[in-house]
Design a protein around this motif. Structure first.
Motif: not given
Length: 82
Positions: A14-22
């Motif tokens: 979820k933290k990764v998707y906040n910065y990299f939404p792919y």
């Protein structure tokens, strides 16, 4: 331990998707890293084959809980895993 690591993995995703939404790209990277890790470790002989009863319990649950008829040939093939 599996549940704990799974929760940590989901939080990090979820933290990764906040910065990299792919999400598809992130999933492919997870898959490639996992496959690479497995191929390297298997080629080095690091993990030993663990005996697991998961297929037996899955078949048992299917037959006795869900009422599915499991053929005798499947039960005999599962006996080879024990």
């Amino acid at each position: 331990m599996w549940y704990f690591l799974n929760v940590i993995f989901n939080i990090l995703n979820k933290k990764v998707y906040n910065y990299f939404p792919y999400p598809y790209f992130v999933s492919v990277v997870h898959l490639l890293v996992g496959v690479g890790y497995c191929l390297v470790s298997w080629s080095l002989g690091l993990p030993k084959r663990a005996v697991t009863l998961e297929p037996f319990f899955s078949a048992s649950a299917s037959q006795f809980v869900l009422g599915h008829q499991i053929p005798l040939s499947l039960w005999l093939s599962l006996a080879l895993l024990l």
